[in-house]
Design an enzyme around this catalytic site. Structure first.
Site, PDB file in Angstrom:
ATOM      1  N   ALA A   1      21.233  42.806  10.046  1.00 54.87           N
ATOM      2  CA  ALA A   1      22.153  42.404  11.108  1.00 54.87           C
ATOM      3  C   ALA A   1      23.563  42.464  10.522  1.00 54.87           C
ATOM      4  O   ALA A   1      23.744  42.330   9.310  1.00 54.87           O
ATOM      5  CB  ALA A   1      21.833  40.986  11.562  1.00 54.87           C
TER       6      ALA A   1
ATOM      7  N   GLU B   1      13.055  43.933  10.046  1.00 58.07           N
ATOM      8  CA  GLU B   1      12.485  43.291  11.249  1.00 58.07           C
ATOM      9  C   GLU B   1      12.347  44.305  12.394  1.00 58.07           C
ATOM     10  O   GLU B   1      11.364  44.282  13.131  1.00 58.07           O
ATOM     11  CB  GLU B   1      13.345  42.088  11.664  1.00 58.07           C
TER      12      GLU B   1
ATOM     13  N   GLU C   1      17.624  37.181   3.734  1.00 54.77           N
ATOM     14  CA  GLU C   1      18.406  36.187   4.472  1.00 54.77           C
ATOM     15  C   GLU C   1      18.654  34.895   3.708  1.00 54.77           C
ATOM     16  O   GLU C   1      19.732  34.306   3.811  1.00 54.77           O
ATOM     17  CB  GLU C   1      17.732  35.860   5.811  1.00 54.77           C
TER      18      GLU C   1
HETATM   19  N1  COA Z   1      26.319  43.721   7.645  1.00 51.14           N
HETATM   20  C1  COA Z   1      27.579  44.181   7.684  1.00 51.14           C
HETATM   21  N2  COA Z   1      28.027  45.160   6.870  1.00 51.14           N
HETATM   22  C2  COA Z   1      27.161  45.686   5.995  1.00 51.14           C
HETATM   23  C3  COA Z   1      25.828  45.253   5.894  1.00 51.14           C
HETATM   24  C4  COA Z   1      25.411  44.223   6.783  1.00 51.14           C
HETATM   25  N3  COA Z   1      24.148  43.755   6.793  1.00 51.14           N
HETATM   26  N4  COA Z   1      25.198  45.943   4.921  1.00 51.14           N
HETATM   27  C5  COA Z   1      26.120  46.792   4.423  1.00 51.14           C
HETATM   28  N5  COA Z   1      27.296  46.631   5.068  1.00 51.14           N
HETATM   29  C6  COA Z   1      28.565  47.355   4.830  1.00 51.14           C
HETATM   30  C7  COA Z   1      29.282  46.860   3.595  1.00 51.14           C
HETATM   31  O1  COA Z   1      30.033  45.708   3.889  1.00 51.14           O
HETATM   32  C8  COA Z   1      30.124  48.068   3.268  1.00 51.14           C
HETATM   33  O2  COA Z   1      31.236  48.095   4.152  1.00 51.14           O
HETATM   34  P1  COA Z   1      32.733  48.425   3.593  1.00 51.14           P
HETATM   35  O3  COA Z   1      32.619  49.811   3.002  1.00 51.14           O
HETATM   36  O4  COA Z   1      33.584  48.362   4.813  1.00 51.14           O
HETATM   37  O5  COA Z   1      33.019  47.403   2.567  1.00 51.14           O
HETATM   38  C9  COA Z   1      29.237  49.243   3.635  1.00 51.14           C
HETATM   39  O6  COA Z   1      28.273  48.726   4.554  1.00 51.14           O
HETATM   40  C10 COA Z   1      28.492  49.838   2.457  1.00 51.14           C
HETATM   41  O7  COA Z   1      27.763  48.799   1.806  1.00 51.14           O
HETATM   42  P2  COA Z   1      27.883  48.471   0.233  1.00 51.14           P
HETATM   43  O8  COA Z   1      27.479  47.050   0.036  1.00 51.14           O
HETATM   44  O9  COA Z   1      29.232  48.881  -0.276  1.00 51.14           O
HETATM   45  O10 COA Z   1      26.781  49.481  -0.345  1.00 51.14           O
HETATM   46  P3  COA Z   1      25.965  49.300  -1.705  1.00 51.14           P
HETATM   47  O11 COA Z   1      25.293  50.605  -1.935  1.00 51.14           O
HETATM   48  O12 COA Z   1      26.830  48.762  -2.777  1.00 51.14           O
HETATM   49  O13 COA Z   1      24.850  48.173  -1.389  1.00 51.14           O
HETATM   50  C11 COA Z   1      23.172  47.072  -0.063  1.00 51.14           C
HETATM   51  C12 COA Z   1      23.833  48.420  -0.453  1.00 51.14           C
HETATM   52  C13 COA Z   1      22.218  47.380   1.082  1.00 51.14           C
HETATM   53  C14 COA Z   1      22.389  46.517  -1.238  1.00 51.14           C
HETATM   54  C15 COA Z   1      24.260  46.076   0.377  1.00 51.14           C
HETATM   55  O14 COA Z   1      25.092  46.704   1.354  1.00 51.14           O
HETATM   56  C16 COA Z   1      23.725  44.802   0.981  1.00 51.14           C
HETATM   57  O15 COA Z   1      23.246  43.956   0.251  1.00 51.14           O
HETATM   58  N6  COA Z   1      23.857  44.645   2.315  1.00 51.14           N
HETATM   59  C17 COA Z   1      23.487  43.419   2.987  1.00 51.14           C
HETATM   60  C18 COA Z   1      21.987  43.301   3.112  1.00 51.14           C
HETATM   61  C19 COA Z   1      21.626  42.007   3.783  1.00 51.14           C
HETATM   62  O16 COA Z   1      21.804  40.933   3.270  1.00 51.14           O
HETATM   63  N7  COA Z   1      21.042  42.147   4.987  1.00 51.14           N
HETATM   64  C20 COA Z   1      20.555  41.030   5.725  1.00 51.14           C
HETATM   65  C21 COA Z   1      21.520  40.597   6.740  1.00 51.14           C
HETATM   66  S1  COA Z   1      20.898  39.185   7.643  1.00 51.14           S
END
Ligand code: COA
Length: 260
Positions: A66, A115, A135
């Protein structure tokens, strides 16, 4: 129909919906959830669509969850409403569609992304896929069905560990857990989903819809799935597809099912 956050394409009985926010790793914001609802609804009611495939754009992510930026300042009430609306518009909606839905998990499937994949009728994954429910690392719990569907698919102990550690599992482990049905290289993922879809399409869409309904009943509280199966089985006898399927078998020819 055209969308801002996804692409929906029809070809040969299959509607493929691709979530298209690659710069945000296809994170599910409110607008994307609304568009997904519309795209799934349109595909489900489209007479020609026999199978729906959902995937993510780019090579990195199916859906990274999300959109955290949208709910970071939510109150208790707003949080509850977010989850309830998500269930209604997307997660329960997809799980209960009468058209088969295959998730082609092409990279990260985290939080709401996993999910969504779990709400689909089954999943195939590319070898680079990583899945998890992170989460609790954000101080919240899975709110789009993850606490219910993950244990249904992998068992309670594995689900507890995945949720509590907030960790990710790779595609091979997901296969081993039964979370996904097949793992292939990324460029083979959509062809595999399409191959499975073409096998599904040979069969009666009407009977498949009844089967989805009966299988889902196994997971509904207070519902006797056997009773649902008996009723669904009986319903099939009143359909053109049943006449065609049985007549074709007895006539030693291939069945030509009329459609949805
Ligand atoms: N919500 C909003 N933005 C998200 C996102 C999310 N769930 N997941 C990734 N993004 C965005 C990042 O903020 C980033 O945006 P920016 O370039 O404007 O800063 C972009 O997507 C790329 O993500 P980034 O974190 O730079 O890539 P990465 O390769 O370093 O890491 C992940 C990849 C998937 C490990 C990491 O993005 C992450 O942990 N995301 C969140 C996962 C999460 O907790 N999901 C559950 C949500 S309830």
């Amino acid at each position: 129909m055209s969308y801002n956050n996804l692409i929906s394409k029809y070809s040969n009985g299959i509607t493929t919906i691709t979530i298209n926010r690659p710069k945000k790793l296809n994170a599910l914001n409110k607008a994307t959830i609304q568009e997904l609802h519309e795209a799934f609804d349109a595909a489900n009611t489209d007479e020609d669509t026999k199978v729906i495939i959902i995937t993510g754009s780019g090579e990195k992510a199916f859906v990274a969850g999300a959109d955290i930026s949208e709910f970071a300042d939510f109150s208790v009430e707003e949080g509850g409403k977010l989850a309830a609306q998500g269930h209604e518009l997307l997660f329960d909606f997809v799980a209960n569609l009468s058209t088969p839905v295959i998730a082609a998990v092409n990279g990260f499937a985290l939080g709401g992304g996993l999910e969504l994949a779990m709400a689909c009728h089954f999943r195939v994954a590319s070898s680079n896929a990583k899945m998890g429910l992170p989460e609790v690392s954000l101080g919240v719990i899975p709110g789009y069905g993850g606490t219910q569907r993950l244990p249904q698919l992998v068992g309670k102990g594995r689900a507890m560990e995945m949720v509590m550690t907030a960790g990710m599992i790779d595609a091979d482990k997901a296969l081993n857990y039964g979370l996904v049905n097949h793992v292939v290289e990324q460029d083979e993922l959509l062809p595999l989903a399409e191959k499975i879809a073409s096998k599904i399409m040979r069969n009666s869409s009407v009977a498949i819809a009844e089967a989805i309904h009966a299988i889902n009943a196994n997971y509904e509280t207070g519902v006797n799935g056997f009773d649902v199966e008996i009723e669904a089985f009986g319903n099939c006898f009143g359909t053109e597809d049943f006449v065609e399927g049985t007549t074709a078998f007895l006539g030693k020819r291939k069945a030509e099912f009329p459609g949805k």
